[in-house]
Design a protein around this motif. Sequence first.
Motif, short mmCIF file in Angstrom:
data_model
loop_
_atom_site.label_atom_id
_atom_site.label_comp_id
_atom_site.label_asym_id
_atom_site.label_seq_id
_atom_site.Cartn_x
_atom_site.Cartn_y
_atom_site.Cartn_z
N CYS A 1 0.77 -1.84 0.08
CA CYS A 1 -0.36 -0.03 0.34
C CYS A 1 1.10 1.20 0.02
O CYS A 1 0.75 2.00 -0.39
CB CYS A 1 -1.17 0.50 1.57
SG CYS A 1 -2.00 -1.17 0.84
N SER B 1 -2.69 2.15 -1.99
CA SER B 1 -3.90 1.11 -1.66
C SER B 1 -4.84 0.51 -2.52
O SER B 1 -4.81 -0.68 -2.48
CB SER B 1 -4.97 2.18 0.27
OG SER B 1 -5.41 3.01 -0.01
N SER C 1 -4.68 -3.33 -3.06
CA SER C 1 -5.37 -4.40 -2.92
C SER C 1 -5.58 -5.08 -3.79
O SER C 1 -6.23 -6.06 -3.74
CB SER C 1 -6.55 -3.46 -2.75
OG SER C 1 -6.60 -2.78 -1.29
#
Length: 426
Positions: free
Chosen positions: A109, A114, A118
Amino acid sequence: MTGELSIDADRDRPEALPTAAGRDDLHSGRLYWPTRSGPVRMTPTIPTPAALDVLVLGAGITGAFVAHALARTGLRVGILDARGVGRGSTPASTALILYELDTPLTELCLRIGSIAASEAYLASWRALGDMQRLVAGLDDDADLIARPSVNLAVRRRDMRRLKAEAKARSELGIAVEVLGQRELRERFGISRPGALLSADAFEIDPLRLTVALLRSALRAGAALLPRGSVDTSALVESARPFRLRLAGGGEVTARHVVIATGYETPDEFAQVARRVQLRSTYVVATEPLAGDPWPQRALLWDTGDPYLYARTTSDGRVLVGGGDEVFTAAGPRDALIRTKSHQLLDQLCDLAPGIEPRPAFEWAGTFGQTEDGLPWIGRHRNWPDVHFALGYGGNGITFSLIAAQIISHGIAGAADAREDLFGFDR
Ligand SMILES: Cc1cc2nc3c(=O)[nH]c(=O)nc-3n(C[C@H](O)[C@H](O)[C@H](O)COP(=O)(O)OP(=O)(O)OC[C@H]3O[C@@H](n4cnc5c(N)ncnc54)[C@H](O)[C@@H]3O)c2cc1C
């Protein structure tokens, strides 16, 4: 053409591929996986095709996933390997199949943001399910067995990171459990400050999976070309389709070429090769042990750098690996095999004190890592019809499947958002 798929990789020594970097071979010592399976011979039913839609360079597990995916779409696919099937890094692999990347989610991240981090984790996690379903449809399950993955804290302070990691992953809907010191000892008999436990992982026999995938690809019409290389200089020329001279004589043409050459990117693509750091890693396979060395035969790996990793095999051995070194030259790498083997066995005894492991196989292999822990997959803007399937890192096999999916979508003209995550423009 009469082709042969042999997975008896010890039968004749693999040829060394001279490269610009002066590497000689990808592994040395005595490998375990080739001794599990006898030679497999297959006879492709079609003649050597002169005109292909796609030529896949490399018949390791990556080339096998790619050829399998493409052949099922009806394309004319050819597979060519300079050494022969399953003679590169794949038979040296320990084949712990994890979604957990070398770079923890919390760190990724910070590196790439992020949202991208993800998505990378979710892509890797989903690939595990895809791989299980794919293998279930093959004629050999390649000893695929679901196992928990246990990421062990080496130092007490690692626990803070593992807890943050668990929180970040659970926010994505990926379930992981934090085990404290006592719980880890009670559930896995291991004395470490704690661990991250994940149910989503499995082990396989990487060589059997390679062969099963290729067998399926050949059945779907792909052609295995005789062992040898091609003149890859044609890949950087502008003429299309590619006209590729085979080292053994003759020529094939192909609209697309997939580079599934593992840690040996052809010299023409030096700027791609520069994006990976090669090192040496070491593995020991023990003699078969009586009983389970630790509960649930979990896949173990720790937070060390380099990390120690261990798994069991269906014939009761433990494979333990680690001890990475930053060089890849065969001389210094091979000189260390004995020493590293002793060190790995000591570490194994420390991990699982109840066992008395004796070494049966010891080997060293080249291993590639990228800075962010992600693979290089897809097209490079300089070479639009060349597709790279370079799944570097500790979960290279998970990346091999992702590469096969992205490349088959790319060749079909379908968008795949994962190319932005794993591609050259990231
Ligand atoms: C010791 C070790 C442990 C590992 N453990 C794990 C693990 O636990 N889990 C995991 O997911 N991954 C692991 N990996 C990584 C994983 O094994 C690799 O990512 C994977 O095997 C790479 O497969 P590949 O098909 O891309 O490469 P390879 O198996 O090397 O296949 C590439 C093929 O391309 C051929 N080739 C090269 N250049 C040319 C050319 N110019 N023309 C034609 N053919 C060419 C080679 O002969 C070779 O057969 C490990 C690797 C090592 C070495």
